[in-house]
Design an enzyme around this catalytic site. Structure first.
Site, PDB file in Angstrom:
ATOM      1  CB  SER A   1      -0.941   0.010   1.215  1.00  9.77           C
ATOM      2  OG  SER A   1      -0.226  -0.217   2.415  1.00  9.77           O
TER       3      SER A   1
ATOM      4  CG  ASP B   1       2.476  -6.674   1.178  1.00  9.84           C
ATOM      5  OD1 ASP B   1       2.210  -7.886   1.159  1.00  9.84           O
ATOM      6  OD2 ASP B   1       1.618  -5.774   1.088  1.00  9.84           O
TER       7      ASP B   1
ATOM      8  CE  LYS C   1       0.022  -8.189   3.470  1.00  8.36           C
ATOM      9  NZ  LYS C   1      -0.493  -8.246   2.079  1.00  8.36           N
TER      10      LYS C   1
ATOM     11  CD  GLU D   1      -2.428  -8.740  -2.464  1.00  3.32           C
ATOM     12  OE1 GLU D   1      -3.048  -8.899  -3.544  1.00  3.32           O
ATOM     13  OE2 GLU D   1      -2.208  -7.615  -1.974  1.00  3.32           O
TER      14      GLU D   1
ATOM     15  CD  GLU E   1      -7.494  -5.480   1.871  1.00  2.00           C
ATOM     16  OE1 GLU E   1      -6.366  -6.018   1.847  1.00  2.00           O
ATOM     17  OE2 GLU E   1      -7.711  -4.328   1.437  1.00  2.00           O
TER      18      GLU E   1
HETATM   19  O1  KIV Z   1      -0.323  -3.413   1.749  1.00  2.87           O
HETATM   20  C1  KIV Z   1      -1.070  -3.339   2.735  1.00  2.87           C
HETATM   21  O2  KIV Z   1      -1.168  -2.299   3.399  1.00  2.87           O
HETATM   22  C2  KIV Z   1      -1.852  -4.507   3.090  1.00  2.87           C
HETATM   23  C3  KIV Z   1      -2.771  -4.411   4.267  1.00  2.87           C
HETATM   24  C4  KIV Z   1      -3.949  -3.594   3.987  1.00  2.87           C
HETATM   25  C5  KIV Z   1      -3.128  -5.748   4.788  1.00  2.87           C
HETATM   26  O3  KIV Z   1      -1.728  -5.503   2.462  1.00  2.87           O
END
Ligand code: KIV
Length: 275
Positions: free
Chosen positions: A57, A95, A124, A126, A192
């Site tokens: 994000s 991420d 993390k 997806e 989410e």
């Molecule tokens: O990138 C991000 O901020 C996210 C969260 C909203 C879980 O993946």
């Protein structure tokens, strides 16, 4: 931390994925926030947030993109570096951006290794069953993996927008994804924008912690994008969002006053060491 409660214990080391599992086992809820830089990371760490996500994000909140799709590993690396350097206690989760892991388990491993070398303690990614080989290889390689299902922003182009996922029969498929990710070794799962009854059901069926965003009160933990939560992002945001501050007004007032003071010759002044 001797008695390993996330909020009450003696804190002199990094939180680990085992601590988060312990919290689930005790029924202790916890909060995760995104962070993209050293200053906010240090502040959130000192405030006791146990897990910080260097989320893609950053695409919307740092880099000025409309979606997370254009974000690259090279964009994310310096952000992870800053968050790691700013923290002593929080578990830092990096991420994996769009296109950096979907190709193959080997690609996922190479990307994750880059983030772990920067000091991240987990990654993390997806997706549900389609990314199981990636999750398995990362976990076998010693890299803790947080899954992310429901509304997965990197797939906005196939989802057709940022809409609620898992309604009706799709809820059973989402539960299957969740169980498969747990079996593959994920240490936690972001849910989410899914119906709260479904999030609660998934939370009850899984032994690993669930982390909700727009998924109601029934998950083990919650995550928010810090700029949304602190009221820096313009606009009201989604209905599930609670703004805990109005940083946008505070900062606007501060920079306007500074600019006026300079124009009017009020800054710098005698109290700043000038006669
Ligand atoms: O990138 C991000 O901020 C996210 C969260 C909203 C879980 O993946």
């Amino acid at each position: 931390m001797t008695e390993a409660t996330l909020y009450g214990g003696v804190v002199n080391r990094r939180i680990t994925v085992r601590d988060l599992q312990g919290a689930k086992d005790r029924g202790e809820r916890w909060a995760m926030l995104t962070s993209y830089d050293m200053l906010t990371a240090a502040l959130f760490d000192e405030a006791g947030i146990p897990a910080l996500l260097v989320g893609d994000s950053a695409g919307n909140n740092v880099l000025g993109y409309d979606t997370t799709v254009p974000v690259t590993v090279d964009d994310m690396i310096p952000l992870v570096r800053g968050v790691v350097r700013g923290t002593k206690r929080a578990l830092v989760i990096a991420d994996l951006p769009f296109g950096s892991y979907q190709g193959s388990p080997q690609q996922a491993l190479e990307t994750a290794v880059r983030f772990m070398r920067e000091g991240a303690q987990a990654v993390k990614l997806e997706g549900g069953r389609r990314v199981l080989p990636q999750v398995e290889l990362l976990v076998e390689s010693g890299i803790p993996v947080m899954g992310h299902i429901g509304l997965t922003p990197q797939s906005v182009n196939t989802l057709g927008g940022y809409r609620v996922q898992g309604r009706g029969d799709a809820g059973d498929l989402l539960l299957k994804d969740a169980l498969a990710l747990e079996r593959a070794g994920a240490f936690a799962l972001v849910l989410e924008v899914v119906p709260s009854e479904l999030a609660e059901r998934v939370t009850q069926e899984l032994t690993i912690p669930t982390v909700g965003i727009g998924a109601g009160p029934g998950t083990d933990a919650q995550v928010l994008v810090w700029t949304d939560m602190a009221g820096l992002t313009p606009g009201p945001g989604p209905k599930f969002l609670k703004k805990y501050a109005d940083l946008r007004s505070v900062l606007t007032e501060a920079v306007t006053s500074y600019s006026e003071d300079v124009r009017e010759g009020r800054y710098p002044a005698a109290e700043h060491g000038y006669s």
